[in-house]
Design a protein around this motif. Structure first.
Motif, mmCIF file in Angstrom:
data_model
loop_
_atom_site.group_PDB
_atom_site.id
_atom_site.type_symbol
_atom_site.label_atom_id
_atom_site.label_comp_id
_atom_site.label_asym_id
_atom_site.label_seq_id
_atom_site.Cartn_x
_atom_site.Cartn_y
_atom_site.Cartn_z
ATOM 1 N N PHE A 283 6.741 -17.214 7.303
ATOM 2 C CA PHE A 283 6.711 -15.865 7.867
ATOM 3 C C PHE A 283 8.069 -15.559 8.497
ATOM 4 O O PHE A 283 8.862 -16.462 8.767
ATOM 5 N N ALA A 284 8.304 -14.285 8.705
ATOM 6 C CA ALA A 284 9.591 -13.867 9.266
ATOM 7 C C ALA A 284 9.543 -13.951 10.780
ATOM 8 O O ALA A 284 8.544 -13.576 11.396
ATOM 9 N N GLU A 285 10.619 -14.420 11.318
ATOM 10 C CA GLU A 285 10.683 -14.564 12.783
ATOM 11 C C GLU A 285 10.907 -13.200 13.447
ATOM 12 O O GLU A 285 10.363 -12.915 14.501
ATOM 13 N N GLY A 286 11.693 -12.358 12.787
ATOM 14 C CA GLY A 286 12.013 -11.054 13.377
ATOM 15 C C GLY A 286 10.830 -10.091 13.307
ATOM 16 O O GLY A 286 9.799 -10.381 12.713
ATOM 17 N N GLU A 287 11.030 -8.941 13.925
ATOM 18 C CA GLU A 287 9.962 -7.941 13.946
ATOM 19 C C GLU A 287 10.520 -6.574 13.578
ATOM 20 O O GLU A 287 11.725 -6.340 13.647
ATOM 21 N N MET A 288 9.594 -5.685 13.227
ATOM 22 C CA MET A 288 9.969 -4.290 12.957
ATOM 23 C C MET A 288 8.783 -3.415 13.390
ATOM 24 O O MET A 288 7.671 -3.938 13.603
ATOM 25 N N PRO A 289 9.007 -2.126 13.511
ATOM 26 C CA PRO A 289 7.914 -1.266 13.994
ATOM 27 C C PRO A 289 6.767 -1.171 12.982
ATOM 28 O O PRO A 289 7.008 -1.109 11.779
ATOM 29 N N GLU A 290 5.531 -1.141 13.507
ATOM 30 C CA GLU A 290 4.354 -0.968 12.637
ATOM 31 C C GLU A 290 4.425 0.371 11.908
ATOM 32 O O GLU A 290 3.935 0.519 10.796
ATOM 33 N N GLU A 291 5.108 1.319 12.543
ATOM 34 C CA GLU A 291 5.217 2.673 11.991
ATOM 35 C C GLU A 291 5.902 2.667 10.607
ATOM 36 O O GLU A 291 5.740 3.567 9.800
ATOM 37 N N TYR A 292 6.658 1.569 10.304
ATOM 38 C CA TYR A 292 7.357 1.468 9.013
ATOM 39 C C TYR A 292 6.378 1.568 7.839
ATOM 40 O O TYR A 292 6.693 2.128 6.792
ATOM 41 N N VAL A 293 5.204 1.007 7.992
ATOM 42 C CA VAL A 293 4.272 0.992 6.866
ATOM 43 C C VAL A 293 3.782 2.414 6.566
ATOM 44 O O VAL A 293 3.632 2.807 5.413
ATOM 45 N N ARG A 294 3.586 3.203 7.631
ATOM 46 C CA ARG A 294 3.183 4.604 7.434
ATOM 47 C C ARG A 294 4.325 5.388 6.782
ATOM 48 O O ARG A 294 4.129 6.180 5.875
ATOM 49 N N ARG A 295 5.559 5.109 7.259
ATOM 50 C CA ARG A 295 6.707 5.824 6.711
ATOM 51 C C ARG A 295 6.853 5.535 5.207
ATOM 52 O O ARG A 295 7.141 6.419 4.415
ATOM 53 N N LEU A 296 6.628 4.288 4.848
ATOM 54 C CA LEU A 296 6.738 3.912 3.429
ATOM 55 C C LEU A 296 5.623 4.564 2.599
ATOM 56 O O LEU A 296 5.858 5.044 1.495
ATOM 57 N N ALA A 297 4.425 4.601 3.192
ATOM 58 C CA ALA A 297 3.293 5.200 2.478
ATOM 59 C C ALA A 297 3.523 6.689 2.235
ATOM 60 O O ALA A 297 3.127 7.235 1.208
ATOM 61 N N ASP A 298 4.185 7.330 3.191
ATOM 62 C CA ASP A 298 4.416 8.779 3.070
ATOM 63 C C ASP A 298 5.679 9.110 2.280
ATOM 64 O O ASP A 298 6.012 10.272 2.103
ATOM 65 N N SER A 299 6.410 8.075 1.838
ATOM 66 C CA SER A 299 7.727 8.313 1.240
ATOM 67 C C SER A 299 7.674 8.920 -0.153
ATOM 68 O O SER A 299 8.632 9.501 -0.628
ATOM 69 N N GLY A 300 6.542 8.775 -0.829
ATOM 70 C CA GLY A 300 6.443 9.282 -2.199
ATOM 71 C C GLY A 300 7.084 8.366 -3.221
ATOM 72 O O GLY A 300 7.225 8.727 -4.393
ATOM 73 N N LEU A 301 7.482 7.162 -2.817
ATOM 74 C CA LEU A 301 8.068 6.220 -3.788
ATOM 75 C C LEU A 301 7.031 5.858 -4.844
ATOM 76 O O LEU A 301 5.854 5.693 -4.546
ATOM 77 N N MET A 302 7.486 5.728 -6.085
ATOM 78 C CA MET A 302 6.590 5.367 -7.190
ATOM 79 C C MET A 302 6.639 3.863 -7.484
ATOM 80 O O MET A 302 5.851 3.360 -8.273
ATOM 81 N N THR A 303 7.624 3.174 -6.886
ATOM 82 C CA THR A 303 7.864 1.786 -7.304
ATOM 83 C C THR A 303 7.046 0.758 -6.540
ATOM 84 O O THR A 303 7.003 -0.401 -6.924
ATOM 85 N N VAL A 304 6.454 1.154 -5.420
ATOM 86 C CA VAL A 304 5.627 0.210 -4.649
ATOM 87 C C VAL A 304 4.273 0.856 -4.352
ATOM 88 O O VAL A 304 4.138 2.074 -4.328
#
Lengths: 386, 216
Positions: free
Chosen positions: A80-101
């Motif tokens: 697992f990764a030692e660092g952290e990032m905001p949980e909000e990132y997952v929402r931002r990615l979901a709303d991004s409209g990307l087709m590749t993920v």
């Protein structure tokens, strides 16, 4: 045409087919063969595509998004990764409209010691799907708040089962599931809802990885382009690909599709030439008949219709027979060629309509020049020869 | 009235230039029966096909009732042929896969009025009542020519152009076919018939002789 003209045209077409069976059968075999090959290939490929998607899902996530600066050597040694990032990132990615993920799951993990055992505490947020995209069956675990899913080794060593209560970092959780043995680090995990784990670790609103599934819906995406896509939404994050047998299989499927991309047009081209030659021979066989019709004052349209209608009929019959033959061959022999897709190979009824339209068009295109040559033919020349 | 004025037709073949018609001027009055005779290759068939609007002359004009046939577009020329001209060929040129009745109805494809009962009655009148559901290969040569004649007559044309209509028939059938043509003529029809035999000439109002593409 006068009254009775269309009926006479139909009688002429059918009577001529019976009269020149060889010519009819030759063109019909060409169209049937082309339709059967195309339908068979598409049926097998479609099954292969669905099976690959299923395999990909079964193999789990194959993309990992971790915080900026994560040392991947440490990551693989720790899992697992030692660092952290905001949980909000997952929402931002979901709303991004990307087709590749797609199929996004946020996780927060921490290795802790519990009852003298080394366990990997893993908080999971239920899967988030891409906003506006098609709704897909969710992947990953959907753990209710206050519940825990135990890895097999943790449960066995602690003598725990479903329904037991555990206390972990000052919080009581009920064991909802004991997972099957995986033979991996997953056997020493204790899973709980992300927000429970965030509270237990005092890391509210933080995660240390997002799992995702690389989309196979488009053309092949390189990791580089996926990384660029994700970074355009979440600057600085690391994106890594977990290669799997499913990806190897997807590549095999793409190779087959590339092969089919050559095979299908080649078959269609050959069938078009074959039908065109049959139509041309038919025009030659009927030169006198055309000459007589012209002498009777028959205009170009009914003469062209005599040929084109016959070829359309051949196209429609060839499509139906070809669909049946192609589907039967795909179902019967496709399993031997693509054993892994065996379960997925099934008749595609929508192809029947497409085959009918395609075969009729093929015949129309192939017989267009011969029909025009029939119309342009000089009747006097033919009748004088005779 | 059929009028050919200075009509010439030159074919360019591998063996060089062939002058099938050479400055032919001819008038056929309405209701006239004209026989055309001459040796093989003298241009008789070309003359008929030119009058029928199927061979464009190299020079000269060809008109029917004052309308220059070759000044018309192909569609209007085909229409005129469908409405006013009936063809009868030496080799009958029936459609081999259609029965006699459907062969007679073939002009329906050209937009002409067609009626199965009328076609059947016509075949009855030509002695083909028992054979109308037979296909050409099942008919004798005489019967085939009668079917071809019925196909020409069904649209009630003003003009019949016949190319050796009795050339392949035995004397009995030749007489019968000539008789039917004579009946058409008696009813006011115009006939231009190319024929080697004397029967046509005997029934014709006048006989033309063609040699090397010229009327002599």
């Amino acid at each position: 045409m006068g009254n009775g003209g269309p009926m006479l045209l139909l009688r002429m077409m059918l009577a001529e087919i019976v009269h020149r069976k060889g010519n009819f059968l030759s063109a019909l075999i060409a169209v049937t063969t082309a339709a059967a090959i195309c339908v068979g290939v598409i049926t097998v490929c479609d099954a292969s595509r669905r099976e690959t998607v299923r395999l990909m899902r079964d193999m789990g996530f194959n993309l990992l998004i971790v915080p900026e600066g994560t040392d991947m050597t440490d990551f693989w040694s720790r899992s697992f990764a030692e660092g952290e990032m905001p949980e909000e990132y997952v929402r931002r990615l979901a709303d991004s409209g990307l087709m590749t993920v797609q199929h996004l799951v946020a996780r927060l993990q921490k290795r802790i010691t519990w009852q003298g055992r080394d366990v990997l505490l893993t908080g999971i947020l239920p899967e988030m799907q891409m906003t506006g995209g098609p709704v897909k069956a969710p992947m990953g675990l959907d753990i209710p708040r206050g519940s825990a899913y135990l890895g097999r080794r943790v449960a066995d060593s602690a003598g725990l089962g479903v329904g037991d209560e555990i206390e972990l970092l000052g919080r009581r959780l009920r064991v909802a599931t004991v997972l099957e043995e995986q033979g991996s680090i997953d056997d020493i995990r204790v899973y709980a809802h992300l927000h429970d784990v965030q509270e237990m670790l005092d890391r509210p609103g933080r995660i240390n990885e997002i799992e995702a599934l690389q989309c196979l819906c488009g053309s092949k995406q390189s990791l580089g382009s996926i990384r660029d896509d994700v970074r355009s939404v979440l600057p600085g994050v690391e994106v890594t690909e977990m290669r799997s047998i499913a990806i190897a299989r997807a590549e095999t499927r793409r190779m087959v599709e590339r092969f089919n991309g050559v095979l299908v047009p080649a078959v269609v081209l050959m069938a078009t030439i074959w039908v065109g030659l049959a139509a041309m021979r038919n025009v030659n066989d009927r030169r006198v008949e055309i000459g007589v019709l012209r002498a009777l004052g028959v205009a170009s349209q009914p003469i062209a219709a005599l040929f084109l209608a016959k070829m359309m009929l051949i196209g429609l019959i060839g499509a139906v027979v070809g669909w049946a033959v192609g589907t039967a061959l795909a179902v019967h022999y496709g399993t031997a060629i693509f054993p892994i897709t065996a379960k997925g190979i099934a008749p595609i009824y929508a192809l029947l309509g497409w085959a009918a339209v395609g075969a009729a068009l093929l015949c129309l295109v192939a017989s267009w020049l011969p029909a025009m040559s029939a119309v342009m033919q000089d009747p006097a020349e033919v009748l004088s020869e005779e | 009235m059929i009028v050919l004025d200075g009509v010439s037709k030159v074919y360019h073949g591998a063996d060089g230039e062939v002058r099938a018609l050479d400055d032919v001027s001819l008038t056929v009055a309405p209701g006239e029966f004209v026989a055309v005779r001459g040796p093989s290759g003298c241009g008789k068939s070309t003359l008929l096909l030119t009058v029928g609007g199927m061979v464009r002359p190299t020079a000269g004009t060809m008109s029917i009732d004052g309308s220059d046939l070759y000044a018309l577009g192909p569609a209007r020329r085909a229409r005129l042929r469908a409405e006013r001209i009936g063809f009868v060929f030496q080799l009958f040129h029936l459609i081999p896969y259609l029965n006699a009745l459907d062969n007679v109805l073939a002009p329906a494809l050209a937009g002409m009025h067609s009626d199965r009962s009328e076609a059947a009655a016509l075949l009855e009148r030509l002695g083909m009542g028992e054979r109308m559901h037979h296909r050409p290969p099942e008919l004798s040569t005489g019967e085939r020519q009668r079917v071809a004649l019925a196909r020409a007559l069904i649209k009630r044309p003003e003009i019949i152009l016949a190319d050796e209509p009795t050339g392949n028939l035995d004397p009995e059938n030749a007489a019968a076919v000539t008789g039917y043509l004579a009946d058409f003529h008696r009813d006011g029809g115009t006939i231009l018939v190319v024929s080697h035999d004397d029967l046509a000439a005997e029934n014709a109002d006048r006989t033309l002789h063609l040699e090397r593409g010229r009327v002599v």
